[in-house]
Design an enzyme around this catalytic site. Structure first.
Site, PDB file in Angstrom:
ATOM      1  N   ASP A  36      10.927  -6.189  15.674  1.00 62.74           N
ATOM      2  CA  ASP A  36      10.893  -6.842  14.368  1.00 62.74           C
ATOM      3  C   ASP A  36      11.070  -5.851  13.225  1.00 62.74           C
ATOM      4  O   ASP A  36      11.279  -6.272  12.084  1.00 62.74           O
ATOM      5  CB  ASP A  36       9.544  -7.546  14.175  1.00 62.74           C
ATOM      6  N   ASP A  66       9.289  -4.186  21.658  1.00 63.17           N
ATOM      7  CA  ASP A  66       8.226  -3.824  20.731  1.00 63.17           C
ATOM      8  C   ASP A  66       7.121  -4.875  20.863  1.00 63.17           C
ATOM      9  O   ASP A  66       7.378  -6.009  21.270  1.00 63.17           O
ATOM     10  CB  ASP A  66       8.791  -3.795  19.305  1.00 63.17           C
ATOM     11  N   THR A 108       5.245   0.443  22.237  1.00 64.56           N
ATOM     12  CA  THR A 108       4.397   0.202  21.087  1.00 64.56           C
ATOM     13  C   THR A 108       3.629   1.439  20.643  1.00 64.56           C
ATOM     14  O   THR A 108       3.385   2.346  21.448  1.00 64.56           O
ATOM     15  CB  THR A 108       3.383  -0.924  21.403  1.00 64.56           C
ATOM     16  N   ALA A 109       3.244   1.441  19.374  1.00 62.60           N
ATOM     17  CA  ALA A 109       2.400   2.511  18.852  1.00 62.60           C
ATOM     18  C   ALA A 109       0.945   2.299  19.227  1.00 62.60           C
ATOM     19  O   ALA A 109       0.110   3.186  19.025  1.00 62.60           O
ATOM     20  CB  ALA A 109       2.534   2.595  17.332  1.00 62.60           C
ATOM     21  N   ASP A 113       3.968  -5.417  18.360  1.00 64.86           N
ATOM     22  CA  ASP A 113       3.422  -6.022  17.148  1.00 64.86           C
ATOM     23  C   ASP A 113       4.473  -6.817  16.383  1.00 64.86           C
ATOM     24  O   ASP A 113       5.508  -6.283  15.973  1.00 64.86           O
ATOM     25  CB  ASP A 113       2.849  -4.943  16.232  1.00 64.86           C
TER      26      ASP A 113
END
Length: 320
Positions: A248, A73, A180-181, A75
């Site tokens: 996270d 991931d 990731t988005a 962020d």
């Protein structure tokens, strides 16, 4: 009351749009990874990062295991804060939008840091803003600007400890992907700069190289991330039981649950609880506190939190 909604994320299962988003992201990732592999050499690890990084366990990652890969991931796992907010800040500097929109981005970033929560509706709001801004612009134009924005706002926000974990997989001969988005173009730039294999990200529709302002499927968030990893693993011939994933956020539990080696990095409260219950490894690079199973000296995050608080307070006062 809208802010309270950000504090109570909703759990969602995979939908047809999640699957479409995941498959589109996997296809885009494989295409860009081919180009990245031809032109990028892994970056040398800075001395400070080596000093802070924790040595990988002797048995993992397994050197030469070409059926394994790692999925990170972005962020708050690889980078402090949210990539899309930093990107918005860079676009404002280049006059893509006005001060009102900048205040909105600043508030969202401050809240993201303070709350530490990736609420789907909150992140969707930010992405809708970004899509409206880039509509009508050329993909190549945004890619060039993204390179500049990385240098200006993102490079210094990479967590050294997480970066070292990714490098351990690369040194073992394994592929490493960001998941990731954030827009896949932004994620690909970050992956290339870090010497990683490639990136899975939200795919914005483009026609003849120009953004239409629409997405392919939905944002790559929650279940859609898991679908993207599943699709990429199938295309690459990977054994997910031998792969690792790092995040996270409890929103990424679907992705973490896919692999045999899940890691909670800088975890939010819900992910920390879930990781402890399932005996997942935890590592925290935000403070000097001891993480479960392993004590990790971390990069200081107090300054970033204080800065986010100051920004939130300042914006609130201006609105009175």
């Amino acid at each position: 009351m809208a802010a309270l909604g950000w504090l109570t994320p909703r759990r969602r299962s995979a939908t047809a749009r999640s699957v479409l988003a995941g498959e589109a992201s996997a296809e885009a990732a494989r295409k860009t990874a081919q180009a990245l592999g031809a032109e990028v050499e892994p970056l040398a690890e800075p001395e400070a990062a080596v000093a802070e990084a924790e040595p990988a366990e002797a048995e993992f990652p397994v050197a030469g295991d070409d059926l394994a890969a790692a999925f990170f991931d972005l962020d708050n796992t690889v980078m402090q804060g949210a990539a899309i907010f930093h990107f918005g800040r860079g676009l404002y500097k280049r006059e893509f939008f006005h001060r009102r929109e900048l205040a909105r981005f600043a508030w969202q970033q401050a809240w993201f840091r303070l709350a530490g929560v990736e609420d789907p509706e909150h992140m969707q709001d930010a992405r809708d803003s970004a899509l409206s801004i880039v509509k009508g612009h050329k993909v190549c134009e945004l890619m060039a600007i993204g390179e500049e924005i990385y240098d200006e706002y993102m490079a210094e926000r990479i967590w050294p400890g997480t970066r070292a974990l990714a490098q351990a997989h690369l040194d073992a001969g394994q592929k490493v992907w960001l998941v990731t988005a954030a827009p896949v173009e932004t994620a690909t730039i970050i992956a290339r700069r870090l010497g990683l294999t490639g990136a899975l990200g939200t795919v914005a529709e483009s026609v003849d190289g120009v953004y239409t302002g629409r997405l392919v499927g939905e944002p790559l968030h929650g279940p859609a991330k898991a679908e993207a990893v599943r699709a990429l693993a199938a295309a690459e011939g990977l054994d997910l039981e031998r792969c690792a994933a790092y995040s996270d956020s409890h929103n990424d539990i679907p992705m973490l649950s896919l692999v045999g080696h899940p890691y909670a990095i800088n975890p939010d409260t819900k992910l920390r609880k879930h990781a402890r219950a399932h005996d997942w490894r935890l590592r925290d690079y935000r403070t000097g506190r001891k993480a479960v199973k392993v004590g990790v000296p971390a990069a200081a995050g107090v300054g970033a939190i204080a800065g986010g608080a100051a920004a939130a307070i300042a914006l609130h006062r201006r609105r009175k």
